[in-house]
Every structure is written in structure tokens, then in C-alpha cells.
Design a protein around this motif. Structure first.
Motif, PDB file in Angstrom:
ATOM      1  N   LYS A  38      41.472  39.500  44.539  1.00  0.00           N
ATOM      2  CA  LYS A  38      40.973  40.662  43.787  1.00  0.00           C
ATOM      3  C   LYS A  38      42.047  41.725  43.582  1.00  0.00           C
ATOM      4  O   LYS A  38      41.751  42.910  43.485  1.00  0.00           O
ATOM      5  CB  LYS A  38      39.725  41.264  44.455  1.00  0.00           C
ATOM      6  CG  LYS A  38      38.536  40.310  44.443  1.00  0.00           C
ATOM      7  CD  LYS A  38      37.264  40.968  44.923  1.00  0.00           C
ATOM      8  CE  LYS A  38      37.253  41.063  46.436  1.00  0.00           C
ATOM      9  NZ  LYS A  38      35.923  41.489  46.951  1.00  0.00           N
ATOM     10  N   LYS A  41      41.636  42.391  38.519  1.00  0.00           N
ATOM     11  CA  LYS A  41      40.210  42.402  38.198  1.00  0.00           C
ATOM     12  C   LYS A  41      40.003  42.521  36.683  1.00  0.00           C
ATOM     13  O   LYS A  41      40.870  43.025  35.957  1.00  0.00           O
ATOM     14  CB  LYS A  41      39.514  43.576  38.888  1.00  0.00           C
ATOM     15  CG  LYS A  41      39.495  43.488  40.413  1.00  0.00           C
ATOM     16  CD  LYS A  41      38.734  44.678  40.991  1.00  0.00           C
ATOM     17  CE  LYS A  41      38.656  44.606  42.515  1.00  0.00           C
ATOM     18  NZ  LYS A  41      37.881  45.753  43.066  1.00  0.00           N
ATOM     19  N   LYS A  46      35.528  41.106  40.175  1.00  0.00           N
ATOM     20  CA  LYS A  46      36.312  39.923  40.508  1.00  0.00           C
ATOM     21  C   LYS A  46      36.235  38.927  39.349  1.00  0.00           C
ATOM     22  O   LYS A  46      35.194  38.750  38.725  1.00  0.00           O
ATOM     23  CB  LYS A  46      35.766  39.273  41.781  1.00  0.00           C
ATOM     24  CG  LYS A  46      36.590  38.084  42.289  1.00  0.00           C
ATOM     25  CD  LYS A  46      35.996  37.533  43.577  1.00  0.00           C
ATOM     26  CE  LYS A  46      36.879  36.436  44.166  1.00  0.00           C
ATOM     27  NZ  LYS A  46      37.066  35.284  43.269  1.00  0.00           N
TER      28      LYS A  46
END
Length: 324
Positions: A38, A41, A46
Motif C-alpha cells: 500500500k 494507492k 489499496k
């Protein structure tokens, strides 16, 4: 944290493909690792990498400037003198004529004046392409011709156009026609098929009558234009489009292309070379026709774009066929 806003020119591609173009020196493993952790993003959430990005999307990258810089190579525009002609141009595509002897793309680091270099510089000078203002997009050629074959090449100015043209070519919605002169008299239109196999080491193609492992089936459609004194001027339509297809296929059928140093008849080539200075194959991509009724290219449906033969080829045509 760096935030990227997705523009229209980047829309319609998978997130992972976009990131690989943006970080053009990064391995795939780095991209997927950053997505998994992550550190990258999509719209605050995510992402897996298979999402298709749209205009207005936001990509957040929680990476240091040093890390990002190490995986990015700056795009450069090579100043390239224009040697191509423009047949048609709109906001999406550019249709040009490539002269014989000009590479479509570079084959080594020394090649700096290729057709794509010239097209990019042409669009840059017109203000239609500025690398610094693009996240990943670069205009591209949608078809290519062998170095020593001249004629029509289509370039896409935006990602949607490139995808649409490539798809149309793949699904035979853009028809491609060539003019060539061959040894031997062909008096009837016909369609040849065969099995195409290329030796990558020698860059030589063979067209066989029977299928063998690794070979691809090919189709070539021919129509005689003029027939005289042991030669034929042919219109050739490529049904499939493999490397050296026209030249190797015609040779396999006993009709070598005049001037072809790789697949031609050297006795004939020498005679025409000495008289007319022809040092490469008499083969020219002279016409394309758009047959896509729906979708992005529908506004071009029914349109044909054609160019004249170069003076040298036209002079040979007139001399051998009394063609006015």
C-alpha cells in the motif's frame, strides 16, 4: 507523498501498465511490492494493479523522491529533420509516408533519426506533444514497414487512438494495399496461402506449403495491374501481416520482387540497378482503407488514403509497362 492526476491521455489502461511506464526503469517486482504494501494507492484505496484507470483518478505514491528518481528515466525529444510526407491528420491520428531507407524504430543506440523520432519532433514543434506534461503517454506508430520499404504508416496521437488503430488492424478493419513489381507474368487475381517461419539469426523468412512446428499460416491477395515482357506490376493486399511476408511469399511462388536483395533474382536486380539506380525492393505501401463502422474510428469509415509512387519507382513502372 506524491499524487498523480490521471489525464485523458493516460486513461483506459491497467494501473500496473501505467506504473511500469511511469517508473520506466523499475522491474515488475518493485511495482507489485509497492502495491501490496500500500505504498502506491488508487483513489485512496489499496489496489491490485489490474484496475483500469480513468480520467480524474488519483494515484498516491508514498515513496521518497530518491527512490522514485532511481526508477525513472527522463523522456527526451531527439531533434530530427522531417523526411516523411503527411497524407492526413486530425486530433487523433497522423497518416504519413515513410521513404525507403528510413527505419521505423531504432535498432541500436546510434539510431537517432528514425520515423518515430521525426514524428515525435513534428508533434512537439506543433505543441501537440510535450513529454514534461505527460505522465506516461508517448505517441506511437501503429504499423511498421521494413527499412527498405516505403509507404503509408499510421501514428496515434493519444492512447485511445493507438488502441483503436491497433485493434482495427488486428481485426482486418483497416485494409492495407501495396504496389510491387515482380519477375514473371501473373494474369489473374488470386489469393496465396502458406506457412511462414523466420530464422531470427539470419533474419530470413521461408514460406512453406506444408505446416511445420513454429510456422504461422499467412494469406496474401494479389491483383495484376500491368503485365508485359516477363514482368508484372501487382497490387498486393495483406490479409495477414508477417515479417517480409510479401517478398518471401511471392518468391516462394516463383515471382521474386524486383530489386529485392534478400529474396530477389540478382540477375534482374543488377540490370535494373545499373539502369535506374534501384538499390532496394520495388515495393510500396500505397493505400489504406478504413472499414470500422463502430467505435472510436467510426468517423473514418469508408475513407481511403492513397499516395503516389516515388519518382524512381514511377519511372521504372513507366519504362517497363508504358504506363502513363
Amino acid at each position: 507523498m506524491k499524487e498523480l492526476n490521471i489525464e485523458k491521455s493516460d486513461a483506459g489502461q491497467r494501473l500496473d501498465k501505467f506504473l511500469l511506464r511511469y517508473f520506466n526503469k523499475a522491474p515488475k517486482s518493485f511495482i507489485y511490492k509497492m502495491l501490496r504494501k500500500k505504498r502506491i494507492k488508487l483513489n485512496g484505496a489499496k489496489a491490485e494493479g489490474n484496475e483500469v484507470i480513468s480520467s480524474g483518478d488519483k494515484i498516491e505514491m508514498y515513496l521518497s523522491e530518491e527512490t522514485m528518481a532511481s526508477f525513472m528515466e527522463e523522456k527526451k525529444i531527439n531533434k530530427a529533420e522531417r523526411h516523411f510526407g503527411v497524407i492526413y491528420e486530425d486530433e487523433n491520428i497522423l497518416i504519413v509516408t515513410k521513404p525507403a531507407g528510413l527505419l521505423s524504430h531504432s535498432q541500436s543506440s546510434e539510431d537517432k533519426d528514425t520515423l518515430i523520432d521525426q514524428v515525435l519532433y513534428y508533434l512537439y514543434e506543433k505543441g501537440e506533444y510535450t513529454p514534461d506534461k505527460e505522465n506516461t503517454f508517448t505517441p506511437a506508430l501503429c504499423n511498421r514497414l521494413d527499412r527498405n520499404t516505403g509507404g503509408i504508416v499510421i501514428a496515434g496521437k493519444n492512447l485511445q487512438a493507438i488502441k483503436a488503430v491497433n485493434s482495427a488492424i488486428a481485426y482486418k478493419k483497416i485494409e492495407k494495399f501495396y504496389i510491387t513489381m515482380v519477375s514473371g507474368e501473373i494474369r489473374d487475381s488470386k489469393e496465396f496461402f502458406g506457412y511462414h517461419i523466420k530464422d531470427e539469426k539470419t533474419n530470413q523468412v521461408k514460406v512453406l506449403k506444408k505446416e511445420v512446428p513454429g510456422a504461422s499460416k499467412i494469406f496474401t491477395k494479389i491483383s495484376p495491374v500491368y503485365v508485359k515482357n516477363g514482368f508484372t506490376l501487382l497490387q498486393v493486399e495483406l490479409i495477414t501481416g508477417k515479417s517480409h511476408q510479401i517478398r518471401a511469399h511471392l518468391r516462394s511462388m516463383g515471382y521474386p520482387v524486383v530489386g529485392d536483395r534478400k529474396y530477389g533474382d540478382e540477375r534482374v536486380n543488377k540490370k535494373i540497378r545499373e539502369k535506374y539506380g534501384l538499390n532496394n525492393q520495388f515495393l510500396y505501401a500505397y493505400k489504406i482503407a478504413f472499414k470500422e463502422k463502430d467505435g472510436f474510428l467510426s468517423y473514418l469509415f469508408g475513407k481511403e488514403f492513397q499516395c503516389e509512387l516515388p519518382k524512381q519507382l514511377d519511372n521504372i513502372k513507366k519504362a517497363y509497362f508504358d504506363a502513363l
